[in-house]
Design a protein around this motif. Structure first.
Motif, PDB file in Angstrom:
ATOM      1  N   ASP A   1       0.805  -1.220   0.000  1.00  0.00           N
ATOM      2  CA  ASP A   1       0.000   0.000   0.000  1.00  0.00           C
ATOM      3  C   ASP A   1       0.839   1.271   0.000  1.00  0.00           C
ATOM      4  O   ASP A   1       0.407   2.301   0.493  1.00  0.00           O
ATOM      5  CB  ASP A   1      -0.957  -0.015   1.193  1.00  0.00           C
ATOM      6  CG  ASP A   1      -0.216  -0.172   2.508  1.00  0.00           C
ATOM      7  OD1 ASP A   1       0.960  -0.579   2.488  1.00  0.00           O
ATOM      8  OD2 ASP A   1      -0.819   0.119   3.560  1.00  0.00           O
ATOM      9  N   GLY A   2       2.044   1.224  -0.552  1.00  0.00           N
ATOM     10  CA  GLY A   2       2.897   2.406  -0.616  1.00  0.00           C
ATOM     11  C   GLY A   2       4.343   2.018  -0.862  1.00  0.00           C
ATOM     12  O   GLY A   2       4.618   0.985  -1.455  1.00  0.00           O
ATOM     13  N   VAL A   3       5.247   2.859  -0.388  1.00  0.00           N
ATOM     14  CA  VAL A   3       6.676   2.600  -0.564  1.00  0.00           C
ATOM     15  C   VAL A   3       7.392   2.743   0.777  1.00  0.00           C
ATOM     16  O   VAL A   3       6.905   3.408   1.689  1.00  0.00           O
ATOM     17  CB  VAL A   3       7.325   3.556  -1.594  1.00  0.00           C
ATOM     18  CG1 VAL A   3       6.769   3.330  -2.981  1.00  0.00           C
ATOM     19  CG2 VAL A   3       7.177   5.001  -1.181  1.00  0.00           C
ATOM     20  N   ALA A   4       8.549   2.102   0.860  1.00  0.00           N
ATOM     21  CA  ALA A   4       9.448   2.262   1.997  1.00  0.00           C
ATOM     22  C   ALA A   4      10.705   2.941   1.468  1.00  0.00           C
ATOM     23  O   ALA A   4      11.235   2.550   0.429  1.00  0.00           O
ATOM     24  CB  ALA A   4       9.787   0.918   2.618  1.00  0.00           C
ATOM     25  N   ILE A   5      11.165   3.965   2.161  1.00  0.00           N
ATOM     26  CA  ILE A   5      12.290   4.772   1.709  1.00  0.00           C
ATOM     27  C   ILE A   5      13.430   4.679   2.729  1.00  0.00           C
ATOM     28  O   ILE A   5      13.192   4.827   3.924  1.00  0.00           O
ATOM     29  CB  ILE A   5      11.877   6.263   1.571  1.00  0.00           C
ATOM     30  CG1 ILE A   5      10.636   6.424   0.704  1.00  0.00           C
ATOM     31  CG2 ILE A   5      13.034   7.106   1.076  1.00  0.00           C
ATOM     32  CD1 ILE A   5      10.850   6.166  -0.743  1.00  0.00           C
ATOM     33  N   ASP A   6      14.639   4.429   2.239  1.00  0.00           N
ATOM     34  CA  ASP A   6      15.850   4.506   3.053  1.00  0.00           C
ATOM     35  C   ASP A   6      16.682   5.661   2.512  1.00  0.00           C
ATOM     36  O   ASP A   6      16.948   5.715   1.311  1.00  0.00           O
ATOM     37  CB  ASP A   6      16.667   3.219   2.966  1.00  0.00           C
ATOM     38  CG  ASP A   6      15.932   2.016   3.542  1.00  0.00           C
ATOM     39  OD1 ASP A   6      15.027   2.211   4.366  1.00  0.00           O
ATOM     40  OD2 ASP A   6      16.273   0.887   3.155  1.00  0.00           O
ATOM     41  N   ILE A   7      17.094   6.581   3.392  1.00  0.00           N
ATOM     42  CA  ILE A   7      17.849   7.756   2.978  1.00  0.00           C
ATOM     43  C   ILE A   7      19.179   7.773   3.728  1.00  0.00           C
ATOM     44  O   ILE A   7      19.206   7.641   4.959  1.00  0.00           O
ATOM     45  CB  ILE A   7      17.073   9.056   3.288  1.00  0.00           C
ATOM     46  CG1 ILE A   7      15.684   9.005   2.670  1.00  0.00           C
ATOM     47  CG2 ILE A   7      17.835  10.274   2.796  1.00  0.00           C
ATOM     48  CD1 ILE A   7      14.775  10.124   3.110  1.00  0.00           C
ATOM     49  N   TYR A   8      20.263   7.951   2.985  1.00  0.00           N
ATOM     50  CA  TYR A   8      21.613   7.994   3.551  1.00  0.00           C
ATOM     51  C   TYR A   8      22.110   9.437   3.457  1.00  0.00           C
ATOM     52  O   TYR A   8      22.238   9.969   2.357  1.00  0.00           O
ATOM     53  CB  TYR A   8      22.528   7.038   2.785  1.00  0.00           C
ATOM     54  CG  TYR A   8      22.074   5.600   2.925  1.00  0.00           C
ATOM     55  CD1 TYR A   8      22.644   4.777   3.883  1.00  0.00           C
ATOM     56  CD2 TYR A   8      21.060   5.083   2.130  1.00  0.00           C
ATOM     57  CE1 TYR A   8      22.233   3.470   4.041  1.00  0.00           C
ATOM     58  CE2 TYR A   8      20.634   3.778   2.282  1.00  0.00           C
ATOM     59  CZ  TYR A   8      21.220   2.972   3.232  1.00  0.00           C
ATOM     60  OH  TYR A   8      20.786   1.678   3.386  1.00  0.00           O
ATOM     61  N   ILE A   9      22.355  10.054   4.619  1.00  0.00           N
ATOM     62  CA  ILE A   9      22.665  11.484   4.654  1.00  0.00           C
ATOM     63  C   ILE A   9      23.967  11.760   5.406  1.00  0.00           C
ATOM     64  O   ILE A   9      24.464  10.923   6.155  1.00  0.00           O
ATOM     65  CB  ILE A   9      21.530  12.300   5.302  1.00  0.00           C
ATOM     66  CG1 ILE A   9      21.274  11.828   6.737  1.00  0.00           C
ATOM     67  CG2 ILE A   9      20.268  12.249   4.469  1.00  0.00           C
ATOM     68  CD1 ILE A   9      20.303  12.684   7.511  1.00  0.00           C
TER      69      ILE A   9
END
Length: 120
Positions: free
Chosen positions: A66-74
């Motif tokens: 039902d959507g997306v999963a986001i991984d962000i590397y900062i």
């Protein structure tokens, strides 16, 4: 893979590259973020901050039911409260995905890959 949105006129396909660009642009606008980092710095041989055209290397997009999963590397700036900056990134990314693309982000995971001291 891409996110598919069905409308009355047809289907809209939004690629992961587009999602990664929107996410990276939103994340780098936040105070305290120096830039995006590569999710696999050893393999990519990158120790530098990613440029705008390489945001997809610092963002992982996974499709869910039902959507997306986001991984962000900062990379964050020295002297900034990391937990607060990370929370701001999560809120802004979720908001931008919903308003700009119509995509629901179920989870937004933040991975701080480094801290940089900025010279004034």
């Amino acid at each position: 893979m891409a996110v598919k949105i069905k409308t009355q006129f047809g289907t809209i396909d939004i690629s992961n590259e587009v999602i990664a660009t929107v996410v990276g642009g939103a994340a780098t606008e936040i105070f305290g973020i120096v830039g995006m980092a590569s999710k696999s710095q050893i393999r990519d041989n990158l120790n530098d901050i990613l440029k705008k055209e390489n945001y997809s290397r610092g963002v992982v997009v996974r499709q869910e039911d039902d959507g997306v999963a986001i991984d962000i590397y900062i990379i964050v700036s020295y002297g900034i409260k990391i937990s607060e900056v990370s929370r701001n990134v999560q809120e802004i990314v979720k908001y931008n995905l919903e308003t700009m693309l119509g995509v629901t982000a179920n989870t937004v995971n933040i991975y701080v890959q480094g801290v940089r001291v900025l010279n004034d």
